[in-house]
Design a protein around this motif. Structure first.
Motif, short mmCIF file in Angstrom:
data_model
loop_
_atom_site.label_atom_id
_atom_site.label_comp_id
_atom_site.label_asym_id
_atom_site.label_seq_id
_atom_site.Cartn_x
_atom_site.Cartn_y
_atom_site.Cartn_z
N UNK A 19 0.84 -1.22 0.00
CA UNK A 19 0.00 0.00 0.00
C UNK A 19 0.87 1.26 0.00
N UNK A 20 1.91 1.26 0.83
CA UNK A 20 2.78 2.44 0.93
C UNK A 20 3.51 2.70 -0.39
N UNK A 21 4.01 1.63 -1.01
CA UNK A 21 4.73 1.79 -2.28
C UNK A 21 3.78 2.27 -3.38
N UNK A 22 2.56 1.72 -3.39
CA UNK A 22 1.58 2.15 -4.39
C UNK A 22 1.27 3.65 -4.21
N UNK A 23 1.07 4.06 -2.95
CA UNK A 23 0.77 5.48 -2.71
C UNK A 23 1.96 6.35 -3.10
N UNK A 24 3.16 5.86 -2.82
CA UNK A 24 4.36 6.63 -3.20
C UNK A 24 4.45 6.78 -4.71
N UNK A 25 3.88 5.83 -5.45
CA UNK A 25 3.90 5.89 -6.92
C UNK A 25 2.65 6.56 -7.49
N UNK A 26 1.84 7.16 -6.61
CA UNK A 26 0.75 8.02 -7.10
C UNK A 26 -0.64 7.44 -7.03
N UNK A 27 -0.80 6.20 -6.50
CA UNK A 27 -2.14 5.58 -6.48
C UNK A 27 -2.98 6.08 -5.31
N UNK A 28 -4.29 6.13 -5.51
CA UNK A 28 -5.24 6.21 -4.41
C UNK A 28 -5.37 4.80 -3.86
N UNK A 29 -5.48 4.66 -2.52
CA UNK A 29 -5.45 3.32 -1.93
C UNK A 29 -6.65 3.07 -1.03
N UNK A 30 -7.38 2.00 -1.35
CA UNK A 30 -8.40 1.46 -0.45
C UNK A 30 -7.85 0.15 0.09
N UNK A 31 -7.94 -0.06 1.39
CA UNK A 31 -7.50 -1.37 1.88
C UNK A 31 -8.50 -1.92 2.89
N UNK A 32 -8.49 -3.24 3.00
CA UNK A 32 -9.37 -3.91 3.96
C UNK A 32 -8.52 -4.61 5.01
N UNK A 33 -9.15 -4.85 6.16
CA UNK A 33 -8.60 -5.78 7.14
C UNK A 33 -9.76 -6.23 8.00
N UNK A 34 -9.52 -7.24 8.82
CA UNK A 34 -10.61 -7.80 9.62
C UNK A 34 -11.26 -6.74 10.49
N UNK A 35 -10.42 -5.96 11.17
CA UNK A 35 -10.93 -4.84 11.98
C UNK A 35 -10.03 -3.63 11.72
N UNK A 36 -10.59 -2.44 11.91
CA UNK A 36 -9.76 -1.24 11.76
C UNK A 36 -9.24 -0.89 13.15
N UNK A 37 -8.14 -1.51 13.50
CA UNK A 37 -7.53 -1.33 14.82
C UNK A 37 -6.43 -0.26 14.75
N UNK A 38 -5.62 -0.18 15.81
CA UNK A 38 -4.56 0.84 15.84
C UNK A 38 -3.58 0.68 14.69
N UNK A 39 -3.23 -0.57 14.36
CA UNK A 39 -2.32 -0.83 13.23
C UNK A 39 -2.89 -0.23 11.95
N UNK A 40 -4.18 -0.50 11.72
CA UNK A 40 -4.82 -0.03 10.48
C UNK A 40 -4.87 1.49 10.46
N UNK A 41 -5.15 2.10 11.62
CA UNK A 41 -5.23 3.56 11.65
C UNK A 41 -3.85 4.17 11.41
N UNK A 42 -2.82 3.53 11.95
CA UNK A 42 -1.45 3.98 11.72
C UNK A 42 -1.11 3.89 10.23
#
Ligand code: NAI
Length: 248
Positions: free
Chosen positions: A23-46
């Motif tokens: 996700x970080x590399x894609x954003x660095x290359x100009x992409x808009x990023x949607x991502x999923x995970x089981x829960x949006x916890x502290x890791x996800x918010x970070x």
């Protein structure tokens, strides 16, 4: 100019580890990023905070990739929020290792559901969108054990082999609609999944690697960026092993 300027990427299970690095590399290359995970916890918010720093659109969604209906609902929501979806990375994955004689049905079912059925769910939901757009790149996060097998991981290896065949089949079925589908087969990558292994098991793995180190999530993210971008516009149905030469 980034390699992914103007593209929207959807990455599953990207709150941490390899998915986050992609996700970080894609954003660095100009992409808009949607991502999923089981829960949006502290890791996800970070992860959202780090992605937002690149100045593109970012949103995290709580969704169980193994659930067909949830996946269709989240893909619809992402299409509504972002307008289009150009890249799908089926990254969410788990292990529940054990020797065949000791493996329970629950261990088998859970790993097949999260690792393999999840990719079916997302591809099923996204391909109508990509077909209408007449283009898209799908990347399945397989594993070297999906190519070579591994004792005590028959469930995981079978799921990862399934991802390779799934990508090849989609590549054949949808190539004429402009869709490409490839797999990455990471070797031993330094993430929470491998850091949980005992020291002697880790050392045994590293000794088998000609480049004599574990891979980094960024090693995988670089290859994912190539496969997601137009740099690989004539590449489909392939498996790229990113394993330091462990399996030549
Ligand atoms: P990780 O455990 O650090 O991250 C996996 C992410 O997937 C987590 O954020 C987790 O919450 C999420 N997830 C799990 N089940 C989910 C579900 N049902 N729905 C949505 N999200 C879910 O793992 P890591 O190491 O980053 O692995 C990422 C992918 O790469 C996995 O598919 C794994 O099998 C594959 N891989 C990893 C290797 C390694 O050495 N770390 C080697 C080969 C493949």
């Amino acid at each position: 100019m980034g390699l992914l300027d103007g593209k929207v990427a959807l990455i599953t299970g990207a709150a941490r580890g390899i998915g986050k690095a992609v996700a970080l590399k894609f954003a660095a290359e100009g992409a808009d990023v949607a991502f999923t995970d089981l829960v949006i916890n502290e890791d996800a918010q970070q992860t959202v905070a780090e992605l937002t720093a690149f100045g593109h659109k970012v949103k995290a969604y709580a969704s169980n990739a193994a659930n067909f209906d949830e996946t269709h609902a989240v893909v619809e929501q992402i299409k509504a929020d972002f307008g289009h979806i150009d890249i799908l990375v089926n990254n969410a994955g788990i292990t529940k290792d054990g020797l065949m004689l000791k493996m329970t049905e629950a261990q088998w079912d859970a790993v097949i559901a999260v690792n393999l059925k999840s990719a079916f769910n997302f591809i099923h939901a996204i391909t109508p969108i990509m077909m209408r757009q007449r283009g898209g790149s799908i990347i399945n996060m397989s594993s070297v054990v999906g190519v070579h097998g591994n004792a005590s991981q028959c469930n995981y290896a079978a799921s990862k082999a399934g991802l390779i065949a799934l990508a090849k089949s989609i590549g054949q079925e949808m190539g004429r609609k402009g869709l490409r589908a490839n797999s990455i087969a990471p070797g031993f990558i330094e993430t929470a999944m491998t850091q949980a292994l005992p020291e002697e098991v880790r050392n045994e793995w590293i000794e088998k690697i000609p480049l004599r180190r574990g891979g980094t999530p960024e090693d995988i993210a670089n290859v994912a960026t190539f496969l997601a971008s137009d740099m690989s516009s004539y590449v489909t149905g392939q498996v790229i092993q990113v394993d330091g030469g462990m399996n030549m």
